[in-house]
Scaffold this motif. Structure first.
Motif, short mmCIF file in Angstrom:
data_model
loop_
_atom_site.label_atom_id
_atom_site.label_comp_id
_atom_site.label_asym_id
_atom_site.label_seq_id
_atom_site.Cartn_x
_atom_site.Cartn_y
_atom_site.Cartn_z
N LEU A 1 27.81 70.02 -7.43
CA LEU A 1 29.21 69.59 -7.54
C LEU A 1 30.16 70.66 -7.00
CD1 LEU A 1 29.29 67.84 -11.02
CD2 LEU A 1 29.55 66.77 -8.78
N SER A 2 29.81 71.92 -7.21
CA SER A 2 30.65 73.00 -6.70
C SER A 2 30.83 72.91 -5.20
CB SER A 2 30.03 74.34 -7.08
OG SER A 2 30.69 75.40 -6.44
N VAL B 1 31.97 68.70 -3.98
CA VAL B 1 33.35 68.26 -4.22
C VAL B 1 34.34 69.17 -3.49
CG1 VAL B 1 35.05 67.74 -6.02
CG2 VAL B 1 32.66 67.20 -6.40
N ILE C 1 31.64 72.21 -12.01
CA ILE C 1 32.64 71.14 -12.12
C ILE C 1 34.05 71.71 -11.94
CG2 ILE C 1 33.77 69.59 -13.77
CD1 ILE C 1 31.08 68.77 -14.74
N GLY D 1 34.53 72.75 -8.26
CA GLY D 1 34.57 71.58 -7.39
C GLY D 1 35.87 70.80 -7.48
#
Length: 176
Positions: free
Chosen positions: A27-28, A31, A111, A114
């Motif tokens: 996700l880092s 996103v 998270i 991201g």
């Protein structure tokens, strides 16, 4: 009838902390790249449109695209940092509270970075778009709006800093 002990929280505890860590790392970078691409799309389309009226703005307004690309680089850097936090843990200690905490810390860090970079990419893209359109109308506005764009790109750095602080909590149990 399902008992109250089989709930979502019980299911989440049964997922490997390595899975949470891997999702956080993905996700880092994923996103962050999405935010950069979205910002480049917004800035680039306005830049090309405004360059029809004033071709002189094309080269100096590319700085807005570079700011958007920096957002993706932030995600790559944090993903590398998070990847170095992963350690081998014996299967007997896989679900120890320390392992779960490390997995959740890396997940939360990914998270945070991201989505901070997603919002930063949008912010820089929108400001870069207005910079290109304003510069086409009045060239004295370029530096003024560029300063605002720099402040917008600082949002991504704040996300990176918070993500690094969160990942410092990731300590895996020793292998002994």
């Amino acid at each position: 009838m399902v008992s109250s002990s089989s709930s979502w929280s019980q299911a989440l505890v049964q997922i490997s902390p390595y899975t949470f860590a891997a999702i956080g790392i993905a996700l880092s970078i994923g996103v962050s790249v999405l935010g950069a691409a979205w910002g480049i799309y917004i800035t680039g389309s306005s830049l090309i449109g405004a360059a029809i009226k004033a071709p002189r703005i094309t080269s100096k307004n590319l700085i807005s695209v570079i700011f958007c690309e920096a957002v993706a680089i932030y995600g790559v850097i944090v993903a590398i940092i998070l990847q170095t936090k992963l350690e081998s843990v014996p299967s007997s200690k896989m679900y120890d509270p320390e392992s779960l905490r490390a997995g959740y810390a890396i997940f939360a860090s990914g998270i945070i970075v991201g989505f901070a970079n997603l919002v930063c990419g949008l912010c820089v893209g929108i400001i870069g778009s207005s910079c290109a359109l304003s510069d086409a109308q009045n060239s004295s506005l370029f530096v003024k709006i560029l300063v605002i764009e720099i402040f917008g790109s600082a949002l991504g750095l704040f996300g990176v800093i918070v993500g690094i602080i969160m990942s410092a909590q990731a300590t895996w149990p020793s292998g002994a």
